[in-house]
Write a protein that holds these residues in place. Sequence first.
Motif, PDB file in Angstrom:
ATOM      1  N   PHE A 376      95.131  83.767  17.317  1.00 42.58           N
ATOM      2  CA  PHE A 376      96.087  84.641  16.635  1.00 42.58           C
ATOM      3  C   PHE A 376      95.623  84.910  15.209  1.00 42.58           C
ATOM      4  O   PHE A 376      95.643  84.001  14.366  1.00 42.58           O
ATOM      5  N   PRO A 377      95.241  86.139  14.893  1.00 40.94           N
ATOM      6  CA  PRO A 377      94.674  86.437  13.567  1.00 40.94           C
ATOM      7  C   PRO A 377      95.711  86.635  12.466  1.00 40.94           C
ATOM      8  O   PRO A 377      95.354  86.822  11.304  1.00 40.94           O
ATOM      9  N   TRP A 378      96.992  86.592  12.822  1.00 37.59           N
ATOM     10  CA  TRP A 378      98.022  86.794  11.815  1.00 37.59           C
ATOM     11  C   TRP A 378      98.324  85.485  11.058  1.00 37.59           C
ATOM     12  O   TRP A 378      97.743  84.432  11.328  1.00 37.59           O
ATOM     13  N   VAL A 379      99.250  85.557  10.120  1.00 39.57           N
ATOM     14  CA  VAL A 379      99.628  84.375   9.338  1.00 39.57           C
ATOM     15  C   VAL A 379     100.334  83.377  10.256  1.00 39.57           C
ATOM     16  O   VAL A 379     101.277  83.727  10.967  1.00 39.57           O
ATOM     17  N   ASN A 380      99.855  82.140  10.258  1.00 42.07           N
ATOM     18  CA  ASN A 380     100.457  81.091  11.087  1.00 42.07           C
ATOM     19  C   ASN A 380     100.758  79.866  10.235  1.00 42.07           C
ATOM     20  O   ASN A 380      99.944  79.483   9.388  1.00 42.07           O
ATOM     21  N   ASP A 381     101.911  79.263  10.493  1.00 41.74           N
ATOM     22  CA  ASP A 381     102.255  78.026   9.802  1.00 41.74           C
ATOM     23  C   ASP A 381     103.169  77.195  10.700  1.00 41.74           C
ATOM     24  O   ASP A 381     103.858  77.738  11.579  1.00 41.74           O
ATOM     25  N   SER A 382     103.153  75.892  10.481  1.00 42.88           N
ATOM     26  CA  SER A 382     104.026  74.994  11.243  1.00 42.88           C
ATOM     27  C   SER A 382     104.258  73.719  10.461  1.00 42.88           C
ATOM     28  O   SER A 382     103.361  73.222   9.781  1.00 42.88           O
ATOM     29  N   GLU A 383     105.467  73.186  10.567  1.00 41.46           N
ATOM     30  CA  GLU A 383     105.755  71.865  10.012  1.00 41.46           C
ATOM     31  C   GLU A 383     105.392  70.767  10.995  1.00 41.46           C
ATOM     32  O   GLU A 383     105.431  69.589  10.653  1.00 41.46           O
ATOM     33  N   LEU A 384     105.093  71.170  12.252  1.00 37.97           N
ATOM     34  CA  LEU A 384     104.758  70.231  13.335  1.00 37.97           C
ATOM     35  C   LEU A 384     105.883  69.209  13.549  1.00 37.97           C
ATOM     36  O   LEU A 384     105.650  68.044  13.824  1.00 37.97           O
ATOM     37  N   ARG A 385     107.098  69.691  13.442  1.00 32.63           N
ATOM     38  CA  ARG A 385     108.268  68.832  13.633  1.00 32.63           C
ATOM     39  C   ARG A 385     109.190  69.352  14.734  1.00 32.63           C
ATOM     40  O   ARG A 385     110.328  68.908  14.861  1.00 32.63           O
ATOM     41  N   GLY A 386     108.707  70.289  15.530  1.00 28.13           N
ATOM     42  CA  GLY A 386     109.495  70.794  16.640  1.00 28.13           C
ATOM     43  C   GLY A 386     110.846  71.308  16.190  1.00 28.13           C
ATOM     44  O   GLY A 386     110.967  72.017  15.187  1.00 28.13           O
ATOM     45  N   TRP A 387     111.890  70.906  16.939  1.00 33.85           N
ATOM     46  CA  TRP A 387     113.239  71.367  16.605  1.00 33.85           C
ATOM     47  C   TRP A 387     113.831  70.616  15.420  1.00 33.85           C
ATOM     48  O   TRP A 387     114.977  70.879  15.019  1.00 33.85           O
ATOM     49  N   ASN A 388     113.077  69.702  14.827  1.00 34.03           N
ATOM     50  CA  ASN A 388     113.473  69.080  13.558  1.00 34.03           C
ATOM     51  C   ASN A 388     112.950  69.878  12.361  1.00 34.03           C
ATOM     52  O   ASN A 388     113.158  69.475  11.221  1.00 34.03           O
ATOM     53  N   SER A 389     112.274  70.998  12.626  1.00 37.34           N
ATOM     54  CA  SER A 389     111.727  71.828  11.542  1.00 37.34           C
ATOM     55  C   SER A 389     112.858  72.362  10.665  1.00 37.34           C
ATOM     56  O   SER A 389     113.949  72.681  11.152  1.00 37.34           O
ATOM     57  N   SER A 390     112.585  72.484   9.379  1.00 30.25           N
ATOM     58  CA  SER A 390     113.620  72.897   8.430  1.00 30.25           C
ATOM     59  C   SER A 390     114.116  74.308   8.709  1.00 30.25           C
ATOM     60  O   SER A 390     115.278  74.637   8.450  1.00 30.25           O
ATOM     61  N   TYR A 391     113.249  75.165   9.262  1.00 31.34           N
ATOM     62  CA  TYR A 391     113.655  76.564   9.423  1.00 31.34           C
ATOM     63  C   TYR A 391     114.545  76.798  10.645  1.00 31.34           C
ATOM     64  O   TYR A 391     115.063  77.898  10.830  1.00 31.34           O
ATOM     65  N   VAL A 392     114.754  75.796  11.478  1.00 30.06           N
ATOM     66  CA  VAL A 392     115.642  75.962  12.635  1.00 30.06           C
ATOM     67  C   VAL A 392     117.063  76.284  12.161  1.00 30.06           C
ATOM     68  O   VAL A 392     117.691  77.243  12.630  1.00 30.06           O
ATOM     69  N   ASP A 393     117.593  75.494  11.228  1.00 27.02           N
ATOM     70  CA  ASP A 393     118.937  75.743  10.704  1.00 27.02           C
ATOM     71  C   ASP A 393     118.966  76.950   9.773  1.00 27.02           C
ATOM     72  O   ASP A 393     119.888  77.763   9.827  1.00 27.02           O
ATOM     73  N   THR A 394     117.950  77.057   8.925  1.00 25.17           N
ATOM     74  CA  THR A 394     117.939  78.143   7.941  1.00 25.17           C
ATOM     75  C   THR A 394     118.020  79.500   8.602  1.00 25.17           C
ATOM     76  O   THR A 394     118.756  80.391   8.160  1.00 25.17           O
ATOM     77  N   TYR A 395     117.252  79.679   9.684  1.00 23.62           N
ATOM     78  CA  TYR A 395     117.170  80.990  10.343  1.00 23.62           C
ATOM     79  C   TYR A 395     117.917  81.030  11.677  1.00 23.62           C
ATOM     80  O   TYR A 395     117.700  81.944  12.475  1.00 23.62           O
ATOM     81  N   ASN A 396     118.778  80.021  11.924  1.00 22.00           N
ATOM     82  CA  ASN A 396     119.648  80.028  13.109  1.00 22.00           C
ATOM     83  C   ASN A 396     118.847  80.236  14.397  1.00 22.00           C
ATOM     84  O   ASN A 396     119.208  81.050  15.254  1.00 22.00           O
ATOM     85  N   VAL A 397     117.766  79.495  14.547  1.00 20.04           N
ATOM     86  CA  VAL A 397     116.896  79.640  15.715  1.00 20.04           C
ATOM     87  C   VAL A 397     117.395  78.731  16.840  1.00 20.04           C
ATOM     88  O   VAL A 397     117.545  77.528  16.651  1.00 20.04           O
ATOM     89  N   HIS A 398     117.669  79.333  17.995  1.00 19.32           N
ATOM     90  CA  HIS A 398     118.139  78.575  19.152  1.00 19.32           C
ATOM     91  C   HIS A 398     117.170  78.630  20.325  1.00 19.32           C
ATOM     92  O   HIS A 398     117.343  77.900  21.302  1.00 19.32           O
ATOM     93  N   ALA A 399     116.173  79.514  20.249  1.00 18.37           N
ATOM     94  CA  ALA A 399     115.244  79.674  21.367  1.00 18.37           C
ATOM     95  C   ALA A 399     113.933  80.242  20.851  1.00 18.37           C
ATOM     96  O   ALA A 399     113.866  80.794  19.747  1.00 18.37           O
ATOM     97  N   THR A 400     112.890  80.079  21.637  1.00 18.63           N
ATOM     98  CA  THR A 400     111.599  80.693  21.319  1.00 18.63           C
ATOM     99  C   THR A 400     111.181  81.589  22.471  1.00 18.63           C
ATOM    100  O   THR A 400     111.444  81.252  23.635  1.00 18.63           O
TER     101      THR A 400
END
Length: 427
Positions: A376-400
């Motif tokens: 994937f040549p685009w910008v990629n980032d991960s906290e490598l914390r799965g559903w414990n990632s900080s952005y799950v709550d911030t961005y209301n993510v329930h599915a991928t």
Amino acid sequence: MKKIFLLSAALSAFSLQAQFSVTIQAPADFKEQDAILYTLNGSKDIVFTKEQSKNNTWTFKYPKNYMGMMKIYFPNTNNTFNFISENKNVIVKLETENNKIKDIVYQDEANNIMSKLQEGSQKKDLILPALSQIKEYYKDNTEFGKALKDEIGRLSGTSNNVDQAQHPFIAYYNANYSKFLGNNEAAKKITQDEMINFIDKSNDMLETSSLLRPMLVAYLNTGGNTNVGASVDKLLDRLKVETPRGQTVLSELIDIFDVYDMKDFKDKYLTQAKNLKCTITDRLASTIKSNLNVELGAAFPNYKFQSAVNTTAKSLYDVKADKKVVVFWSSTCSHCESELPKLLEKYNDLKAKNIQIIGLSLDVDKDSYSKKIAAFPWVNDSELRGWNSSYVDTYNVHATPTYFILDANNKIISKPEHVGDVLDYFK
């Protein structure tokens, strides 16, 4: 002075009685410094505190009564495990290998009993039906037939009866799981009124037991797909949304409608939550805020990258483009496996229009993540914390995968459902 001293002593004694500790022990080769203790509110983990290792031991002091589910999360090695509290000391010994938890040895009575009961329940649900079928092919007077008969008898007789006085939470959990959620005829005959009465009258262990969300799903299923609104209104009228229980249930229902893509119901009850004039609980306030963060027209909250690739930008806002596609995904997500290659096919066309893609991964395994983003040549980032990632709550993510399209000022201009919707938007 004497009365004050006696009152002080009584309060101190109560405080000591209410306090309990959680002690986690790990082998010397387990390379982790930090551990985070969570309590539970409905289906939401609530951070209590973080402690550092002392000789590979973490000790948490809990200052008040708590009966329910708890969780320990090790953020650096991304290990997690659950246990229960009955307002008594908890002692857990971990067995690890290559910085991963292999086994959990509970050394306190309550968790030991709960672990054995759940293991027996799983065997009863999964193994017993298979053994009963196999038994038909073996005679009782053979050695294997006798062994089968004994095991079937043992599993059939597995008891969930627990002394309520000694283990109130275990008794509460097992009795109500069996009654409302169990795979038995009695549970299938439970009515909506019986569920409403339980949800209304239950003590605080309902919020800390992990039973609330599956009970609400079962409640909605009992009412049928054509009566969802009436079922919810009936429940909320009984509970009263001005109460803490009512607001927790309202918050859970909004999340359930989000997960199952029931947008009309989600919008209706989210609007009801926003319009409440009473004091709002932290639980409901969190649900309202995470949804406000990702409404159309809202400024997408900035995110500081951890170790982003294919960019020198330090944060999401630092990525400059006429438009941005933000996608939350995972290397273990089957839908991502089929959708992201289609995004890859059009990446050069999008880039030529100054449209940038930013992938935020909910991966856990670094190797799996690294292999996938190599393509994937685009910008990629991960906290490598799965559903414990900080952005799950911030961005209301329930599915991928979950997609957002932002304008040059980082305002949300579209929330596509699928990759096809993303590509159609830019036609």
